[in-house]
Each structure stands twice: as C-alpha cells, then as structure tokens.
Design an enzyme around this catalytic site. Structure first.
Site, mmCIF file in Angstrom:
data_model
loop_
_atom_site.group_PDB
_atom_site.id
_atom_site.type_symbol
_atom_site.label_atom_id
_atom_site.label_comp_id
_atom_site.label_asym_id
_atom_site.label_seq_id
_atom_site.Cartn_x
_atom_site.Cartn_y
_atom_site.Cartn_z
ATOM 1 N N ARG A 2 -9.955 -3.354 -0.249
ATOM 2 C CA ARG A 2 -9.104 -4.682 -0.401
ATOM 3 C C ARG A 2 -8.918 -4.907 -1.974
ATOM 4 O O ARG A 2 -9.564 -4.571 -2.676
ATOM 5 C CB ARG A 2 -9.639 -6.014 0.136
ATOM 6 C CG ARG A 2 -10.006 -6.105 1.642
ATOM 7 C CD ARG A 2 -8.410 -6.335 2.163
ATOM 8 N NE ARG A 2 -8.296 -6.507 3.472
ATOM 9 C CZ ARG A 2 -8.343 -5.371 4.429
ATOM 10 N NH1 ARG A 2 -7.923 -4.242 3.972
ATOM 11 N NH2 ARG A 2 -8.433 -5.547 5.846
ATOM 12 N N GLU A 14 -0.398 -7.433 -2.022
ATOM 13 C CA GLU A 14 0.381 -6.507 -1.322
ATOM 14 C C GLU A 14 1.463 -7.303 -0.449
ATOM 15 O O GLU A 14 1.223 -8.290 0.138
ATOM 16 C CB GLU A 14 -0.413 -5.709 -0.075
ATOM 17 C CG GLU A 14 -1.521 -4.936 -0.704
ATOM 18 C CD GLU A 14 -2.426 -4.551 0.521
ATOM 19 O OE1 GLU A 14 -2.333 -4.612 1.675
ATOM 20 O OE2 GLU A 14 -3.369 -3.725 -0.036
ATOM 21 N N HIS A 67 -1.127 1.129 1.437
ATOM 22 C CA HIS A 67 -2.157 0.757 2.231
ATOM 23 C C HIS A 67 -2.076 1.640 3.808
ATOM 24 O O HIS A 67 -1.709 1.131 4.616
ATOM 25 C CB HIS A 67 -2.110 -0.848 2.732
ATOM 26 C CG HIS A 67 -3.441 -1.330 3.198
ATOM 27 N ND1 HIS A 67 -3.514 -2.625 2.873
ATOM 28 C CD2 HIS A 67 -4.235 -0.881 4.081
ATOM 29 C CE1 HIS A 67 -5.010 -2.957 3.783
ATOM 30 N NE2 HIS A 67 -5.117 -1.794 4.470
HETATM 31 C C1 8YV Z 1 -4.969 -2.070 8.518
HETATM 32 C C2 8YV Z 1 -7.093 -2.377 7.278
HETATM 33 O O1 8YV Z 1 -3.896 -1.197 7.461
HETATM 34 O O2 8YV Z 1 -8.424 -2.389 9.148
HETATM 35 C C3 8YV Z 1 -8.134 -2.762 8.046
HETATM 36 O O3 8YV Z 1 -9.183 -3.645 7.494
HETATM 37 O O4 8YV Z 1 -7.092 -2.642 6.029
HETATM 38 C C4 8YV Z 1 -6.138 -1.523 7.706
HETATM 39 O O5 8YV Z 1 -6.575 -0.685 8.831
HETATM 40 C C5 8YV Z 1 -4.652 -3.290 8.425
HETATM 41 O O6 8YV Z 1 -5.470 -4.195 9.001
HETATM 42 C C6 8YV Z 1 -3.197 -3.623 9.353
HETATM 43 O O7 8YV Z 1 -3.057 -4.725 9.533
#
Ligand code: 8YV
Length: 319
Positions: free
Chosen positions: A232, A261, A279
């Site tokens: 993150r 982001e 991402h």
């Molecule tokens: C996705 C993520 O990009 O799973 C996560 O925590 O950051 C990623 O897999 C995100 O959740 C998409 O909404």
C-alpha cells in the site's frame, strides 16, 4: 433465487455483476444520479454489500444508511478501504479475498524487483528511441550479492521469499513475531533495513502502518538501497522517499502502489530511474476473476446460512 438486496458500490467485472444479479436483487450505487436519494430509498432493504477500492472507503457514512446490512464483501486482500471498527459496531461481517492473489502478486513483486535493479523499462525505451544506434545502454546495478529484506512475512511475503530462494540471494524479514522459517528475523523495520540493501514492502495498509517506511528506514537501507512496494502506498512516506532519492540516500525504487492513487507525485514521475506501475499486483484476468468469484461466494455462502468463507481477522472474534 434468494431475494436478498445487495448493494454494489462500484463497477465490478461483468462476470461478477452477472453472478451477483443471478443470486440476488442487486443495486448499483455508482449508477445512481443522486446517491443520497438512492440510499434513502434502497438503503433500508440492503442486507449485503459488494465493494472494492474503486468506491473509496466504506465507513459510518455509508453504514448509517444500511440498518439491515449483515455483510460487506470486499474485492482485494487488503481491506484498509473498510472501516472495520464501524462495521463491527453495526455487527456487520467483513470479508476480503485472500489466497487467490498470493502467487500473482508475488510474481509481480519479483518482476518489479528485476525491472528496477536491471533498469528494464529504461533499457527498452533506449532501444525504442533509437538510442542503441548511438551508444550501448549504461551498465545497471545487480541483484547478485544482494541481501533482500521482506517487510511483512504473510502469505504474499512467503511467496516472494520462496521465489527469492531461486535467485540465490540472502533473505531476511521483519514482522510482528519470528516465524518458523529459515530467514533471519529483525524486530523493527530500521533493524531490517540496516541488515539488507533491498527492501520489499508487503505489510497491510491502514493507520497502524502509515509511513512505517520513513526517512530513518530509508537511510538505514543505504546508498545501494532498492525499495520495492507492492503493498500500500500509505506504508511509505513519499516525501521522505523523494528526499532520499534526491540526496542519494538510496539508489532507486520500484513502486506498484502510491499514497494518493491514481495520482502520482511529479517528483516520482520525473525520476527516470524509478519503475512505476499502476497498481497491477493482482491485475491479471485470471486472478481478478478468482477474486471476484470469492466476493460472490462469500455472499452466497452467507445468505445460504453457511457463514462467511473468508472473514477478516477482526471479525473472527464476533462470529
Ligand atoms: C487490487 C489489492 O488492486 O488485493 C489487494 O489488496 O490491492 C489489489 O489486489 C485492489 O484490491 C483492486 O480493487
């Protein structure tokens, strides 16, 4: 057909929307012209929520409109997009999508590590721009002889470590407690950074881990230091990173995630040696489909009386 009303907060894969529509009466919040009016109308009937980071944070302001909500199924393993305390106060269960994206995200972490150290994107730009005709691409740093620290040895951290074993580098880690693994343990991020020259960030986001990778950690990583973040953006203090790069306190960074982001700081964009990705850690067709399926399966299981399949840790206490 279970006539249960489900709120979907943001667009999801068409296959996921189709399945949710098959099992439930679905309400698309993002299509509402007036969200307030929409929630006043359908909110009292909503028993389940399907959400993703595309919506933003699910907290008290949304939950207050959903007095009958029982479950929030979130798309993603990280769930810093959900105010879990607020959900628990409303006795709402929260689920995420662990497991199905572990190997995909670990693959991307290794790809980003190699791309960053060997400067693969810049080398490709050199070729495409016709510069190879003028001069060879400059020699890069190397993964050889590196000591790689994993900050957060959870499922994805372990999958990254397994891959790194194949790359014959030294592996160390930092986490809440030592685990039964053949890697050196360091109790704090600074201690880990002091012991390694390459740091891969894999701890969850949220208030508790905000800016854990700060100026002191970057300084400890040292002038050969490479920072990789696939977790993150909030975990890394971006201004401290920009300063560390400018002052040569670390060598370079590969980032798949950012604090704000999809906006990325101009100082990062201007730095040609960085590798910056939008991402995409879990972003393959196959893995996103599996994540979407788990959102559907959690809701179907819950409303069939079989419980949540993958509740988040905080929720296990109330189930
Ligand atoms: C996705 C993520 O990009 O799973 C996560 O925590 O950051 C990623 O897999 C995100 O959740 C998409 O909404």
């Amino acid at each position: 057909m279970i006539q249960t009303d489900i709120l979907i907060t943001a667009p999801m894969l068409p296959t996921v929307l189709a399945q949710l529509g098959k099992h439930f009466r679905t309400h698309h919040l993002w299509e509402a012209a007036d969200r307030g009016e929409f929630l006043r109308e359908v909110g009292p009937h909503i028993r389940g929520v399907a959400t993703s980071t595309l919506y933003g944070r699910v907290g008290e302001d949304l939950l207050a409109h959903l007095p009958a909500a029982e479950i929030i199924a979130s798309f993603g393993v990280g769930y810093d997009n959900i105010d879990v305390d607020a959900a628990l106060a409303h006795r709402v269960v929260v689920t995420n999508t662990p497991g199905v994206l572990t190997e995909e995200t670990a693959d991307l972490a290794l790809g980003l590590l190699l791309a960053t150290i060997r400067q693969i994107p810049a080398a490709e730009r050199h070729l495409r721009d016709g510069q190879w005709l003028n001069r060879p691409f400059p020699l890069s740093a190397s993964l050889r002889g590196r000591r790689v620290g994993i900050l957060g040895l959870g499922d994805i951290g372990k999958a990254v470590a397994r891959r790194l074993e194949g790359f014959a580098v030294e592996i160390a880690y930092c986490g809440r407690r030592p685990q039964d693994v053949p890697y050196a343990y360091y109790p704090t991020p600074v201690a880990l950074a002091q012991a390694v020259d390459t740091l891969i960030v894999l701890i969850p986001g949220g208030a508790a881990t905000r800016h854990v990778v700060n100026a002191a950690v970057l300084e400890a990583l040292g002038p050969d230091g490479v920072l990789i973040n696939v977790a993150r953006g909030s975990v890394v203090d971006t201004q401290a990173l920009i300063t560390a790069l400018r002052e040569g306190k670390i060598l370079t960074a590969g980032l798949d995630v950012f604090e704000d982001e999809p906006r990325v700081e101009a100082e990062l964009l201007d730095h040609p040696g960085l590798v910056l990705l939008p991402h995409i850690g879990s972003g393959s067709v196959r893995t996103r489909a599996a994540m979407g399926q788990l959102v559907v399966d959690n809701l179907v299981s819950w409303f069939s009386g079989r419980g949540a399949l993958t509740p988040v840790a905080e929720v296990l206490g109330i189930l």
